[in-house]
Design a protein around this motif. Sequence first.
Motif, PDB file in Angstrom:
ATOM      1  N   VAL A  44      35.083  17.658  26.044  1.00 30.51           N
ATOM      2  CA  VAL A  44      35.754  17.421  27.322  1.00 30.51           C
ATOM      3  C   VAL A  44      37.160  17.986  27.238  1.00 30.51           C
ATOM      4  CG1 VAL A  44      36.621  15.643  28.894  1.00 30.51           C
ATOM      5  CG2 VAL A  44      34.396  15.362  27.795  1.00 30.51           C
ATOM      6  N   PHE A  45      37.536  18.747  28.238  1.00 33.27           N
ATOM      7  CA  PHE A  45      38.861  19.353  28.272  1.00 33.27           C
ATOM      8  C   PHE A  45      39.936  18.283  28.364  1.00 33.27           C
ATOM      9  CE2 PHE A  45      42.493  21.084  30.573  1.00 33.27           C
ATOM     10  CZ  PHE A  45      42.819  22.130  29.733  1.00 33.27           C
ATOM     11  N   VAL A  46      40.992  18.457  27.595  1.00 33.17           N
ATOM     12  CA  VAL A  46      42.135  17.540  27.616  1.00 33.17           C
ATOM     13  C   VAL A  46      43.325  18.294  28.199  1.00 33.17           C
ATOM     14  CG1 VAL A  46      43.720  16.165  26.212  1.00 33.17           C
ATOM     15  CG2 VAL A  46      41.278  16.255  25.619  1.00 33.17           C
ATOM     16  N   HIS A  47      43.819  17.799  29.318  1.00 35.95           N
ATOM     17  CA  HIS A  47      44.966  18.416  29.999  1.00 35.95           C
ATOM     18  C   HIS A  47      46.186  17.532  29.790  1.00 35.95           C
ATOM     19  CE1 HIS A  47      47.305  20.537  32.987  1.00 35.95           C
ATOM     20  NE2 HIS A  47      47.553  19.397  33.593  1.00 35.95           N
ATOM     21  N   GLU A  48      47.305  18.143  29.470  1.00 37.46           N
ATOM     22  CA  GLU A  48      48.529  17.379  29.235  1.00 37.46           C
ATOM     23  C   GLU A  48      49.492  17.525  30.405  1.00 37.46           C
ATOM     24  OE1 GLU A  48      50.280  18.013  25.392  1.00 37.46           O
ATOM     25  OE2 GLU A  48      48.316  18.356  24.506  1.00 37.46           O
ATOM     26  N   SER A  49      49.699  16.439  31.105  1.00 35.44           N
ATOM     27  CA  SER A  49      50.672  16.388  32.191  1.00 35.44           C
ATOM     28  C   SER A  49      51.252  14.978  32.197  1.00 35.44           C
ATOM     29  CB  SER A  49      50.019  16.680  33.541  1.00 35.44           C
ATOM     30  OG  SER A  49      50.931  16.389  34.585  1.00 35.44           O
ATOM     31  N   ALA A  50      52.420  14.833  31.598  1.00 38.00           N
ATOM     32  CA  ALA A  50      53.038  13.512  31.473  1.00 38.00           C
ATOM     33  C   ALA A  50      53.226  12.851  32.836  1.00 38.00           C
ATOM     34  CB  ALA A  50      54.378  13.628  30.748  1.00 38.00           C
ATOM     35  N   GLU A  51      53.603  13.638  33.852  1.00 43.06           N
ATOM     36  CA  GLU A  51      53.836  13.073  35.179  1.00 43.06           C
ATOM     37  C   GLU A  51      52.545  12.530  35.784  1.00 43.06           C
ATOM     38  OE1 GLU A  51      54.622  16.342  34.473  1.00 43.06           O
ATOM     39  OE2 GLU A  51      56.777  16.191  34.184  1.00 43.06           O
ATOM     40  N   LEU A  52      51.474  13.315  35.712  1.00 41.09           N
ATOM     41  CA  LEU A  52      50.202  12.886  36.287  1.00 41.09           C
ATOM     42  C   LEU A  52      49.641  11.687  35.521  1.00 41.09           C
ATOM     43  CD1 LEU A  52      48.038  13.294  38.395  1.00 41.09           C
ATOM     44  CD2 LEU A  52      46.997  15.035  36.912  1.00 41.09           C
ATOM     45  N   VAL A  53      49.715  11.723  34.199  1.00 39.40           N
ATOM     46  CA  VAL A  53      49.225  10.600  33.396  1.00 39.40           C
ATOM     47  C   VAL A  53      50.004   9.327  33.728  1.00 39.40           C
ATOM     48  CG1 VAL A  53      49.036   9.658  31.054  1.00 39.40           C
ATOM     49  CG2 VAL A  53      48.293  11.999  31.523  1.00 39.40           C
ATOM     50  N   ALA A  54      51.308   9.432  33.871  1.00 36.88           N
ATOM     51  CA  ALA A  54      52.121   8.252  34.201  1.00 36.88           C
ATOM     52  C   ALA A  54      51.669   7.632  35.523  1.00 36.88           C
ATOM     53  CB  ALA A  54      53.602   8.620  34.256  1.00 36.88           C
ATOM     54  N   MET A  55      51.351   8.466  36.501  1.00 34.13           N
ATOM     55  CA  MET A  55      50.886   7.945  37.792  1.00 34.13           C
ATOM     56  C   MET A  55      49.493   7.345  37.670  1.00 34.13           C
ATOM     57  SD  MET A  55      52.256  10.581  40.601  1.00 34.13           S
ATOM     58  CE  MET A  55      53.374  11.788  39.955  1.00 34.13           C
ATOM     59  N   LEU A  56      48.619   8.018  36.907  1.00 32.12           N
ATOM     60  CA  LEU A  56      47.255   7.524  36.746  1.00 32.12           C
ATOM     61  C   LEU A  56      47.198   6.242  35.918  1.00 32.12           C
ATOM     62  CD1 LEU A  56      45.414  10.916  36.223  1.00 32.12           C
ATOM     63  CD2 LEU A  56      45.165   9.369  38.185  1.00 32.12           C
ATOM     64  N   MET A  57      48.185   6.028  35.043  1.00 33.29           N
ATOM     65  CA  MET A  57      48.232   4.806  34.247  1.00 33.29           C
ATOM     66  C   MET A  57      48.412   3.563  35.130  1.00 33.29           C
ATOM     67  SD  MET A  57      47.898   5.215  30.888  1.00 33.29           S
ATOM     68  CE  MET A  57      48.719   3.809  30.156  1.00 33.29           C
ATOM     69  N   GLN A  58      48.888   3.761  36.344  1.00 31.74           N
ATOM     70  CA  GLN A  58      49.101   2.645  37.264  1.00 31.74           C
ATOM     71  C   GLN A  58      47.819   2.222  37.986  1.00 31.74           C
ATOM     72  OE1 GLN A  58      52.541   3.399  39.781  1.00 31.74           O
ATOM     73  NE2 GLN A  58      53.425   4.656  38.162  1.00 31.74           N
ATOM     74  N   VAL A  59      46.769   3.049  37.858  1.00 35.13           N
ATOM     75  CA  VAL A  59      45.494   2.753  38.510  1.00 35.13           C
ATOM     76  C   VAL A  59      44.684   1.837  37.592  1.00 35.13           C
ATOM     77  CG1 VAL A  59      43.373   3.738  39.462  1.00 35.13           C
ATOM     78  CG2 VAL A  59      45.532   4.997  39.672  1.00 35.13           C
ATOM     79  N   GLU A  60      44.139   0.776  38.163  1.00 41.16           N
ATOM     80  CA  GLU A  60      43.325  -0.167  37.390  1.00 41.16           C
ATOM     81  C   GLU A  60      42.055   0.512  36.884  1.00 41.16           C
ATOM     82  OE1 GLU A  60      44.002  -3.394  36.591  1.00 41.16           O
ATOM     83  OE2 GLU A  60      45.965  -3.153  37.537  1.00 41.16           O
ATOM     84  N   LEU A  61      41.567   0.060  35.749  1.00 39.42           N
ATOM     85  CA  LEU A  61      40.340   0.575  35.166  1.00 39.42           C
ATOM     86  C   LEU A  61      39.176   0.413  36.133  1.00 39.42           C
ATOM     87  CD1 LEU A  61      39.390   1.801  32.487  1.00 39.42           C
ATOM     88  CD2 LEU A  61      38.825  -0.498  31.736  1.00 39.42           C
ATOM     89  N   ASP A  62      38.344   1.436  36.243  1.00 40.18           N
ATOM     90  CA  ASP A  62      37.162   1.483  37.109  1.00 40.18           C
ATOM     91  C   ASP A  62      37.508   1.511  38.595  1.00 40.18           C
ATOM     92  OD1 ASP A  62      34.387   1.861  37.092  1.00 40.18           O
ATOM     93  OD2 ASP A  62      34.050  -0.219  37.676  1.00 40.18           O
ATOM     94  N   GLN A  63      38.739   1.908  38.921  1.00 40.52           N
ATOM     95  CA  GLN A  63      39.154   2.053  40.317  1.00 40.52           C
ATOM     96  C   GLN A  63      39.313   3.536  40.643  1.00 40.52           C
ATOM     97  OE1 GLN A  63      39.481  -0.560  42.561  1.00 40.52           O
ATOM     98  NE2 GLN A  63      38.509  -1.605  40.840  1.00 40.52           N
ATOM     99  N   HIS A  64      39.095   3.869  41.901  1.00 40.91           N
ATOM    100  CA  HIS A  64      39.289   5.249  42.357  1.00 40.91           C
ATOM    101  C   HIS A  64      40.772   5.598  42.328  1.00 40.91           C
ATOM    102  CE1 HIS A  64      35.170   5.788  43.686  1.00 40.91           C
ATOM    103  NE2 HIS A  64      35.231   4.590  44.256  1.00 40.91           N
ATOM    104  N   ILE A  65      41.050   6.879  42.114  1.00 40.45           N
ATOM    105  CA  ILE A  65      42.439   7.310  42.170  1.00 40.45           C
ATOM    106  C   ILE A  65      42.935   7.164  43.604  1.00 40.45           C
ATOM    107  CG2 ILE A  65      42.194   8.906  40.221  1.00 40.45           C
ATOM    108  CD1 ILE A  65      42.260  11.208  42.315  1.00 40.45           C
ATOM    109  N   PRO A  66      44.224   6.933  43.807  1.00 41.78           N
ATOM    110  CA  PRO A  66      44.745   6.773  45.169  1.00 41.78           C
ATOM    111  C   PRO A  66      44.820   8.119  45.893  1.00 41.78           C
ATOM    112  CG  PRO A  66      46.528   6.626  43.587  1.00 41.78           C
ATOM    113  CD  PRO A  66      45.257   6.716  42.794  1.00 41.78           C
ATOM    114  N   PRO A  67      44.723   8.083  47.220  1.00 45.82           N
ATOM    115  CA  PRO A  67      44.789   9.324  48.003  1.00 45.82           C
ATOM    116  C   PRO A  67      46.019  10.183  47.701  1.00 45.82           C
ATOM    117  CG  PRO A  67      44.063   7.528  49.395  1.00 45.82           C
ATOM    118  CD  PRO A  67      44.460   6.920  48.072  1.00 45.82           C
ATOM    119  N   ALA A  68      47.127   9.572  47.315  1.00 43.71           N
ATOM    120  CA  ALA A  68      48.341  10.344  47.017  1.00 43.71           C
ATOM    121  C   ALA A  68      48.140  11.289  45.839  1.00 43.71           C
ATOM    122  CB  ALA A  68      49.501   9.393  46.727  1.00 43.71           C
TER     123      ALA A  68
END
Length: 98
Positions: A44-68
Amino acid sequence: MNRPNRQMAVALAYRSGDTAPKVVASGRGLIAQAIIERAKEHGVFVHESAELVAMLMQVELDQHIPPALYLAVAELLAWLYRLERGEIPAIPPTAKPS
């Protein structure tokens, strides 16, 4: 107490019929390392983007990503699709989520 920056990782999955990708794993430190190692072991490809990961870390496990985050994740997935088909070199997109 000032903690040093610890590595973070988020794994996304998108299944046919889903409205958006879901966060299927996330963690910091040793858990992040395990997520990354497991992804690499399975090709599986691993992409490094600290900004995107920081935002995705706020999403609860097994939840869809937010529209933003749809545009940023869609651009990354489109780039990955073209990369897997050999259409482009392995230089990640520079899209920044808004």
